[in-house]
Design an enzyme around this catalytic site. Structure first.
Site, short mmCIF file in Angstrom:
data_model
loop_
_atom_site.label_atom_id
_atom_site.label_comp_id
_atom_site.label_asym_id
_atom_site.label_seq_id
_atom_site.Cartn_x
_atom_site.Cartn_y
_atom_site.Cartn_z
N ASP A 204 0.90 -1.50 0.04
CA ASP A 204 -0.02 0.21 0.59
C ASP A 204 1.03 1.07 0.15
OD1 ASP A 204 1.12 0.07 2.68
OD2 ASP A 204 -0.50 0.43 3.70
N ASP A 206 1.86 4.34 2.23
CA ASP A 206 0.86 5.31 3.43
C ASP A 206 1.13 6.89 3.15
OD1 ASP A 206 0.34 2.68 4.97
OD2 ASP A 206 2.45 2.18 4.43
N ASP A 308 -3.29 4.44 2.68
CA ASP A 308 -4.15 5.20 3.96
C ASP A 308 -3.17 6.97 3.90
OD1 ASP A 308 -4.62 3.12 4.77
OD2 ASP A 308 -2.89 2.35 5.96
#
Ligand code: DCP
Ligand code: MG
Length: 384
Positions: A204, A206, A308
């Site tokens: 992902d 961040d 995120d």
């Protein structure tokens, strides 16, 4: 008479936050085996056992070269009998029978498949396994039993389990930076997580957002999300409110529970990473406007990426940065070291001295290491 040359021994510290763990990992075959055992234990709810295998794996990541014989490991901390047995097996046969059995097992495979869905943890995965579900199609057949997050996770399963490349992470960082600066000039966006540790790819992206004037960041996330959504970048998002109470203003002590979850306002999202506007392709799955840049793949011109976004007040930013850079084992040992060796509580918001009952502020990560009496370890060497 020949004098035996003493065997080279490695000096490796017991806490991951006292070790330098650069990339690449010279012992991937061994650490993969140990991490499978850690994962299997985690799937069974045996957290202590799981941690022991994770720690063993982490120690090997600090070694400057590939291990050849199990005897070389005699001086190392955190290696139990079980880990050593598995290491020896892999060194001798190239593989461990125990690890291979786990990897082939129906339960491990189903748990792995399910926990790779965005929004699914071990508990849910285990429940589905108990109910006899084994495939993603078994889940797709009952969409009403899935959360919104899990539904999005299933739709984008393949994309979200394809590693995100650094160039894509940086492109997304830039898109978010532009949106953030439109909403609040002077705010900054920092790429953290594995990419900050120098990993070439990750699961992902961040991103930490802050503004040098404390308080300015309030309400920012909502605006940024609206801006990104309007431009067609978001396939999914959910905002979680900041629940962190300013403990400094109360006479309460922070919870000594070593929670790894922080309480910043954050957004779990799925981004649409695709072509530049204007190149819009007709047909073939180009349902979503494409934005960031063209990615490979013949039949489709965009892909889904987990992002995120976390907003932090400026005074807590160094703690958030340290807490979000990882690795997980590095973080865990930072907190454990702080508590056991220094009688301090560290989390992604603050550092608290339990005996002096004082909060310790820090303007940088370096200052946090100093407060803890630790040698500074740069992000690239935190791949523990
Ligand atoms: N983190 C943590 N404890 C958690 C969750 C996160 O300490 N329970 C911290 C450490 C992680 C960082 O946040 O390194 C980012 O979480 P990721 O799961 O994204 O981990 P990485 O970025 O390190 O890995 P990947 O490259 O797979 O994204
Ligand atoms: Mg990450």
């Amino acid at each position: 008479v020949s004098v035996e040359k003493p065997q080279d021994t490695w000096l490796v510290a017991a806490y991951a936050c006292q070790r330098r763990s650069p990339l690449p990992n010279n012992n991937q075959l061994l650490t993969d085996a140990l991490e499978t055992l850690a994962e299997e234990a985690h799937f069974c709810g045996h957290e202590g056992r799981s941690l022991a295998f994770s720690r063993a794996s982490s120690v090997l990541k600090a070694l400057p070269r590939t291990v050849r014989r199990v005897q070389e490991l005699d001086s190392l901390p955190c290696l139990g009998e079980h880990s050593k047995r598995v290491i020896q097996e892999v060194l001798e046969d190239g593989t461990s029978a125990e690890v291979e059995t786990i990897r082939q097992s129906e339960k491990y495979q189903a748990m792995k498949l399910f926990t790779k869905i965005f929004g699914v943890g071990v508990k849910t995965a285990h429940q589905w396994y108990q109910e006899g579900r084994r495939t993603l199609d078994d889940l797709r057949g009952h969409p009403a039993q899935l959360s919104k997050e899990q539904q999005a996770g299933l739709i984008h399963y393949e994309d979200l389990n394809t590693p995100v490349k650094r160039a894509d992470a940086e492109a997304i960082g830039q898109v978010v930076r532009e949106a953030v600066n439109k909403c609040l000039p002077g705010a900054s966006v920092t790429l953290t997580g594995g990419f900050r540790r120098g990993k070439p790819s990750g699961h992902d992206v961040d991103l930490l957002i802050t503004h040098p004037v404390e308080g300015q960041e309030a309400g920012l996330l909502k605006k940024v999300i609206a801006c990104l959504d309007q431009q067609g970048f978001l396939l999914y998002h959910s905002i979680h409110r900041n629940t962190f109470e300013s403990l400094e203003d109360s006479d309460q002590e922070p919870s000594s529970h070593a929670s790894s979850m922080d309480q910043y306002e954050r957004c779990f999202s799925i981004f649409c990473l695709g072509d530049l506007p204007g190149d819009a392709q007709e047909g073939a799955g180009a349902e979503k406007p494409s934005r960031v840049r063209r990615t490979s793949g013949a039949s489709r011109f965009w892909k889904a990426v987990r992002v995120d976004l976390v907003v932090t007040p400026y005074s807590q930013f160094p703690f958030a940065l340290l807490g979000w850079t990882g690795s997980r084992i590095f973080e865990r040992d930072l907190r454990r070291f702080a508590k056991r060796e220094k009688k301090m509580l560290l989390n992604s918001h603050t550092l608290y001295h339990l005996e002096q009952k004082t909060w310790m502020s820090a303007a940088s990560e370096k200052e946090i290491f100093q407060h803890l009496g630790l040698e500074y370890i740069p992000p690239e060497e935190r791949n523990a």
